[in-house]
Each structure stands twice: as structure tokens, then as C-alpha cells.
Write a protein that holds these residues in place. Structure first.
Motif, PDB file in Angstrom:
ATOM      1  N   TYR A   1       0.850  -1.073  -0.033  1.00 31.00           N
ATOM      2  CA  TYR A   1      -0.025  -0.081  -0.097  1.00 31.00           C
ATOM      3  C   TYR A   1       1.100   1.285  -0.126  1.00 31.00           C
ATOM      4  N   MET A   2       2.013   1.152   0.860  1.00 27.93           N
ATOM      5  CA  MET A   2       2.770   2.354   0.842  1.00 27.93           C
ATOM      6  C   MET A   2       3.571   2.482  -0.608  1.00 27.93           C
ATOM      7  N   GLY A   3       3.487   1.457  -1.433  1.00 29.30           N
ATOM      8  CA  GLY A   3       4.079   1.560  -2.521  1.00 29.30           C
ATOM      9  C   GLY A   3       3.205   1.634  -3.859  1.00 29.30           C
ATOM     10  N   SER A   4       2.009   2.497  -3.411  1.00 29.80           N
ATOM     11  CA  SER A   4       0.925   2.820  -4.302  1.00 29.80           C
ATOM     12  C   SER A   4       1.229   4.523  -4.705  1.00 29.80           C
ATOM     13  N   GLU A   5       0.909   4.660  -5.761  1.00 28.10           N
ATOM     14  CA  GLU A   5       1.032   6.101  -6.025  1.00 28.10           C
ATOM     15  C   GLU A   5       0.112   7.289  -5.349  1.00 28.10           C
ATOM     16  N   ASP A   6      -1.074   6.715  -4.737  1.00 25.54           N
ATOM     17  CA  ASP A   6      -1.963   7.547  -3.936  1.00 25.54           C
ATOM     18  C   ASP A   6      -1.254   7.739  -2.559  1.00 25.54           C
ATOM     19  N   CYS A   7      -0.721   6.709  -1.942  1.00 25.41           N
ATOM     20  CA  CYS A   7      -0.016   6.749  -0.677  1.00 25.41           C
ATOM     21  C   CYS A   7       1.332   7.694  -0.664  1.00 25.41           C
TER      22      CYS A   7
ATOM     23  N   PRO B   1       6.776   7.649 -10.382  1.00 29.10           N
ATOM     24  CA  PRO B   1       6.729   8.902 -11.202  1.00 29.10           C
ATOM     25  C   PRO B   1       5.840  10.124 -10.992  1.00 29.10           C
ATOM     26  N   GLY B   2       4.479   9.452 -11.001  1.00 31.39           N
ATOM     27  CA  GLY B   2       3.259  10.601 -10.622  1.00 31.39           C
ATOM     28  C   GLY B   2       3.289  10.864  -9.361  1.00 31.39           C
ATOM     29  N   ALA B   3       3.672  10.354  -8.487  1.00 28.90           N
ATOM     30  CA  ALA B   3       3.957  10.921  -7.129  1.00 28.90           C
ATOM     31  C   ALA B   3       5.032  11.873  -7.171  1.00 28.90           C
ATOM     32  N   MET B   4       6.073  11.834  -7.838  1.00 27.96           N
ATOM     33  CA  MET B   4       7.149  12.634  -7.920  1.00 27.96           C
ATOM     34  C   MET B   4       6.668  13.854  -8.651  1.00 27.96           C
ATOM     35  N   ASP B   5       6.134  13.747  -9.645  1.00 26.99           N
ATOM     36  CA  ASP B   5       5.683  15.044 -10.532  1.00 26.99           C
ATOM     37  C   ASP B   5       4.772  15.720  -9.459  1.00 26.99           C
TER      38      ASP B   5
ATOM     39  N   VAL C   1       4.854  16.053  -6.178  1.00 30.31           N
ATOM     40  CA  VAL C   1       5.798  16.665  -5.358  1.00 30.31           C
ATOM     41  C   VAL C   1       6.586  17.896  -5.952  1.00 30.31           C
ATOM     42  N   ALA C   2       6.994  17.743  -7.119  1.00 29.00           N
ATOM     43  CA  ALA C   2       7.690  18.923  -7.968  1.00 29.00           C
ATOM     44  C   ALA C   2       6.744  19.984  -8.076  1.00 29.00           C
ATOM     45  N   ALA C   3       5.442  19.717  -8.446  1.00 25.90           N
ATOM     46  CA  ALA C   3       4.482  20.847  -8.840  1.00 25.90           C
ATOM     47  C   ALA C   3       4.169  21.507  -7.415  1.00 25.90           C
ATOM     48  N   ASP C   4       4.133  20.991  -6.434  1.00 29.10           N
ATOM     49  CA  ASP C   4       3.810  21.437  -5.098  1.00 29.10           C
ATOM     50  C   ASP C   4       5.150  22.174  -4.610  1.00 29.10           C
ATOM     51  N   GLN C   5       6.048  21.932  -4.770  1.00 23.63           N
ATOM     52  CA  GLN C   5       7.542  22.715  -4.246  1.00 23.63           C
ATOM     53  C   GLN C   5       7.478  23.814  -5.228  1.00 23.63           C
ATOM     54  N   LEU C   6       7.108  23.591  -6.461  1.00 25.59           N
ATOM     55  CA  LEU C   6       7.387  24.798  -7.550  1.00 25.59           C
ATOM     56  C   LEU C   6       6.576  25.924  -7.024  1.00 25.59           C
ATOM     57  N   SER C   7       5.400  25.424  -6.564  1.00 22.60           N
ATOM     58  CA  SER C   7       4.532  26.545  -6.207  1.00 22.60           C
ATOM     59  C   SER C   7       4.808  27.411  -4.748  1.00 22.60           C
ATOM     60  N   LYS C   8       5.856  26.500  -4.282  1.00 23.80           N
ATOM     61  CA  LYS C   8       6.348  27.161  -2.923  1.00 23.80           C
ATOM     62  C   LYS C   8       7.737  27.901  -3.312  1.00 23.80           C
ATOM     63  N   GLY C   9       8.099  27.956  -4.677  1.00 27.91           N
ATOM     64  CA  GLY C   9       9.380  28.549  -5.048  1.00 27.91           C
ATOM     65  C   GLY C   9      10.529  27.833  -5.177  1.00 27.91           C
ATOM     66  N   VAL C  10      10.381  26.386  -5.077  1.00 27.44           N
ATOM     67  CA  VAL C  10      11.367  25.425  -5.139  1.00 27.44           C
ATOM     68  C   VAL C  10      11.301  24.729  -6.456  1.00 27.44           C
ATOM     69  N   ASP C  11      12.340  24.884  -7.440  1.00 30.06           N
ATOM     70  CA  ASP C  11      12.144  24.260  -8.856  1.00 30.06           C
ATOM     71  C   ASP C  11      13.064  22.977  -8.537  1.00 30.06           C
ATOM     72  N   LEU C  12      12.437  21.711  -8.382  1.00 33.95           N
ATOM     73  CA  LEU C  12      12.878  20.538  -8.522  1.00 33.95           C
ATOM     74  C   LEU C  12      12.876  19.973  -9.805  1.00 33.95           C
ATOM     75  N   GLY C  13      13.002  20.551 -10.991  1.00 33.16           N
ATOM     76  CA  GLY C  13      13.019  20.347 -12.238  1.00 33.16           C
ATOM     77  C   GLY C  13      14.177  19.342 -12.834  1.00 33.16           C
ATOM     78  N   VAL C  14      15.179  19.829 -12.088  1.00 37.38           N
ATOM     79  CA  VAL C  14      16.505  19.408 -12.407  1.00 37.38           C
ATOM     80  C   VAL C  14      16.428  17.689 -12.231  1.00 37.38           C
ATOM     81  N   PHE C  15      15.898  17.594 -10.835  1.00 41.03           N
ATOM     82  CA  PHE C  15      15.644  16.236 -10.337  1.00 41.03           C
ATOM     83  C   PHE C  15      14.683  15.170 -11.324  1.00 41.03           C
ATOM     84  N   VAL C  16      13.498  16.022 -11.491  1.00 33.53           N
ATOM     85  CA  VAL C  16      12.683  15.208 -12.312  1.00 33.53           C
ATOM     86  C   VAL C  16      13.259  15.038 -13.688  1.00 33.53           C
ATOM     87  N   ASP C  17      13.783  15.954 -14.400  1.00 32.69           N
ATOM     88  CA  ASP C  17      14.774  15.586 -15.502  1.00 32.69           C
ATOM     89  C   ASP C  17      15.501  14.415 -15.367  1.00 32.69           C
TER      90      ASP C  17
END
Length: 448
Positions: free
Chosen positions: A351-357, A373-377, A379-395
Motif C-alpha cells: 500500500y505504501m508502494g502505491s501512487e496515492d499513498c 513517477p506520478g507521485a514525484m510529479d 511533489v515537484a509541482a507542489d514545491q514549485l508553487s512554494k518557490g523551489v524548482d525541482l525540475g533538475v531532479f525530475v529531468d
């Protein structure tokens, strides 16, 4: 984004030791009925995964989960003591450094039958699956999180030196002259008289700001320092990569690279080993370094430095001008072979290994990268809204820049034996003659 979850892969290598039997508390030996005990060393993940409890317990009536967190300095000793006493947790977070030792001791439950019976799809993960296959070919963990490297830089210092963020993001490296990375790091270096590292009169004994933080460390893996540099040549530490019989410290390309890394400190472009007692974020924040090669877990910490604009760039391009490469350390969720509640423990870690969790947990703290990947995306979108760009790690994940921290035998002994030799090289107590010794020693340790 620094969390204790990643430390074991780099800095807890000497913690595992033989222990007398003692109670660890809250272990699988105490499990009754539907209670699953799960352990982690990361206080943030302990809190974050509580976000998944309501959904899990709704899907699994009568099953409850007890989450326990212990500081990393105590975690592995308590876990080992629990194995000995017969009351270890039903499921737990583990570092790949201890995978071999626990598997050899028969403390880990293979997951293949659980995966097959529940039709669980390992393809949901984009990183970490291969880290947790043992020499018997079986899967012993589900990926829980991952990490990568980046170059953090002081935007104002870079601008004042005449460079742009694109210049930092496109830096190249080669072992002959250091490429544009060496050129930029040298120009960013300034002595106490305001003279830059590439200008006449530069005093390397009185440096006010180093162009790059220390890349020469005693760490025998070099995950966030020299590894993203040398691995652009195709070099990987293990031979073979997974379950190595030797570490390739005697490779000519590796030796040439280490000589160049040490030259940065010799020339005053980077600090000497042990020169600073403060970490890379504090060094950047105090103006003592202009760039720092660091882990993804530090991203939010860098972003919170007061009065400082910090950019995040990918690791350097290699000698061919196109290749980036960085080690990704992925921690995993495992089942204890001695648990009396394995079926329910499997239900929890799957269950911990599900996208929702993973999405709920990662969004709760923003302190770790989920392995789906979907969970990572999210997180990246949430952090970008707070001024932290994690695009380097997503890429890095999507473009295949990362490669796994391959498992190997006897990680604890490797750290305690090889690290002093690495330190001796970077402090000039030893020279290139140390590397064949390191390779031969690694062969003995890996076979032990």
C-alpha cells in the motif's frame, strides 16, 4: 530536502556490529492479530506515512499499523538487536548498504510470492527496483524513495562573475583540463584581496570565497561529490556493477580524475578536506563557496537560506559534451523473515508502494522523493508553487541520468577500511600508489 533517510548509504557504514540479545520494543514478536509494526529512521517519513493509515485501514478492516521512528544513530543497532531477540518489526525501511548482511543472516523475507499472488506491478517504480534484487535473483524490497545530485549556486555571485544560470547548467568536464567547470569554478574563486582565481596575484592561501565546495572527501562512494563527475566517462565503482567482486579504484580514468579533484584544493579553487566544520548549505549561505555539489535532500534547505538566491543546476556534462550521470540511492521497504504477521505486513508495504499513498506522504513533508513517477510529479509541482524548482531532479529520472547505487557485500567494513585511505590521498599523506591498494583491499572485503 535533507532527511536522515539517506544518511545510511553514506555515513552510517560503521554502525552495524555484533550485538547481545536485548529488547528493541514494538517488534514483530509482539504483533497480535492484525497489528503491523513498521520502523523508519526518518522522523519526517514517520509523520508523513501516517497520512496513509486511514485509507489503508479502510481497505483492510481489522488491520492496524504501528509506526515507530528511531534516530539513525540508534536505528540499525535496535534493528539488529530485534533480530537477535526475536522481536524485530514486521516491516522496516532499510538502506542498500545493509542489504547483503541482513540477507546472509536470513533476516529478510523474499517478496516474489507476495508480488505474484497480489498481482503487484513493480513497473510502477521508475527507480530502485534493481537495487533490491539479491544474488539469488529474488526481490527483497519495494523502493520507498530515492535521491540524486545537483549543483547549487549563489545566483548573485554567478551574475557578478559574468555568468548566467545557463552557463552553470551547461558546464562540461574532462580529466585533462577540467573543462568549462574548472574555468567557471576558478573565476568564481576570490581571495581576501578581491582577486579572482584566474587573475594575476591570486593568493591561494587566503581565499575568501571558493568557486566550488569540497569534491575531495573521504567518502568511498563519492555520491554527491566526485561520483557525478567520473561516472560521465562510463566508470562505475563496481566490477561487475551489481554484487561486485572488486571496486575499480585502480582504473586509470579514476586515478586521473582523483588527481584533478585534488588539484582543485591544491590550487585554492576548492577547500581542503576538513577545512570547514559546517555543511554545504551553511558554506553557501555564508558566502564561503559560490557553488556546491550536493544531494537532492538539501533542495528545500538551500531554498530557505535567508537573503540568498540559490539556483539549482544539473550535474556536469562529461567529456563527450552530452552525458550526465549520477548515482541514485534508493531506500527500500522490507519484511522481516521472523514476523508472525507477514501477510498483513505485505499489505502495508505494498500500500505504501502505491501512487496515492506515496503522493500523500511526500506532499505532507516535501522532504523526500517518492519512487513512483506520478507521485514525484505531484511533489515537484507542489514545491514549485512554494518557490523551489525541482525540475533538475525530475529531468534526471526521466532522461536516464541516474543509475542505481548497486548493492555489494560487506558495506560496513568497506566504509571503515577504504575511507581512511581516501582521506590519506586528499590530505597528501598518500599519492596515486594508494589506489591499487584500495582496489586490492576492496576485492578482499567483497569476498569476505
Amino acid at each position: 530536502m535533507r532527511t536522515r533517510r539517506l544518511i545510511p548509504a553514506l555515513a552510517v557504514l560503521a554502525l552495524a556490529a555484533p550485538l547481545a540479545a536485548c529488547s528493541a520494543g514494538g517488534g514483530g514478536g509482539d504483533s497480535a492479530g492484525g497489528t503491523v509494526n513498521w520502523w523508519t529512521w526518518d522522523e519526517k517519513q514517520a509523520v508523513s506515512y501516517k497520512e496513509c493509515l486511514a485509507g489503508f485501514e479502510e481497505e483492510n478492516p481489522g488491520v492496524t499499523v504501528n509506526i515507530s521512528q528511531y534516530g539513525v544513530d540508534d536505528y540499525f543497532t535496535k534493528l539488529t538487536a530485534g533480530f537477535v531477540a526475536g522481536n524485530a518489526p514486521d516491516a522496516f525501511q532499510n538502506s542498500v548498504q545493509f542489504f547483503d548482511a541482513y540477507a546472509k543472516q536470513g533476516q529478510l523475507e523474499p517478496l516474489d510470492d507476495y508480488i505474484a499472488k497480489s498481482d503487484y506491478d513493480l513497473g510502477v517504480f521508475n527507480v530502485g527496483v534493481e537495487n533490491w534484487k539479491y544474488t539469488d535473483g529474488k526481490q527483497y524490497a519495494l523502493p520507498l524513495d530515492w535521491a540524486a545530485s545537483a549543483i547549487y549556486f549563489n545566483e548573485d555571485m554567478v551574475t557578478q562573475a559574468g555568468y548566467t544560470a545557463d552557463d552553470i547548467a551547461s558546464m562540461t568536464w574532462n580529466p585533462d583540463d577540467g573543462g568549462t567547470f574548472d574555468t567557471i569554478a576558478t573565476h568564481l574563486t576570490i581571495d581576501e584581496n578581491g582577486v579572482r582565481g584566474d587573475e594575476p596575484g591570486f593568493d591561494k592561501t587566503k581565499v575568501a570565497t571558493y568557486g566550488i565546495g569540497n569534491l575531495g572527501t573521504e567518502d568511498y562512494i563519492g555520491q554527491t561529490t566526485w561520483n557525478p563527475i567520473i561516472s560521465t566517462t562510463g566508470w562505475k565503482i563496481g566490477e561487475p556493477a551489481a554484487w561486485a567482486t572488486k571496486f575499480r579504484y585502480d582504473d586509470p580514468d579514476f586515478i586521473k580524475t582523483m588527481d584533478w579533484v585534488r588539484s582543485l584544493s591544491d590550487r585554492g579553487i576548492a577547500p581542503k578536506l576538513g577545512e570547514f566544520t559546517i555543511g554545504d548549505t551553511e558554506q553557501l549561505g555564508s558566502g564561503k563557496v559560490a557553488m556546491a555539489s550536493g544531494g537532492s535532500w538539501s533542495a528545500t534547505t538551500f531554498a530557505q537560506l535567508p537573503g540568498l538566491k540559490v539556483g539549482i543546476a544539473p550535474t556536469v556534462l562529461g567529456p563527450d559534451g552530452t552525458t550526465r550521470s549520477m548515482m541514485s540511492n534508493s531506500n527500500g521497504n522490507e519484511l522481516w523473515a521472523g514476523s508472525k504477521n507477514k501477510d498483513n505486513a505485505w499489505k502495508w508495504i505494498s500500500y505504501m508502494g502505491s501512487e496515492d499513498c506515496q503522493t500523500k506522504a511526500a506532499l505532507k513533508s516535501g522532504s523526500f522523493f517518492p519512487s513512483i513517477p506520478g507521485a514525484m510529479d505531484a511533489v515537484a509541482a507542489d514545491q514549485l508553487s512554494k518557490g523551489v524548482d525541482l525540475g533538475v531532479f525530475v529531468d534526471a529520472a526521466k532522461n536516464g541520468w541516474i543509475y542505481p547505487a548497486f548493492p555489494s557485500a560487506n558495506g560496513s567494513e568497506m566504509g571503515t577500511t577504504i575511507q581512511p585511505l581516501m582521506e590519506a590521498f586528499f590530505t597528501h599523506e598518500r599519492d596515486d600508489d594508494v589506489f591499487p591498494e584500495m582496489a586490492a583491499t576492496s576485492k578482499e572485503i567483497l569476498a569476505g
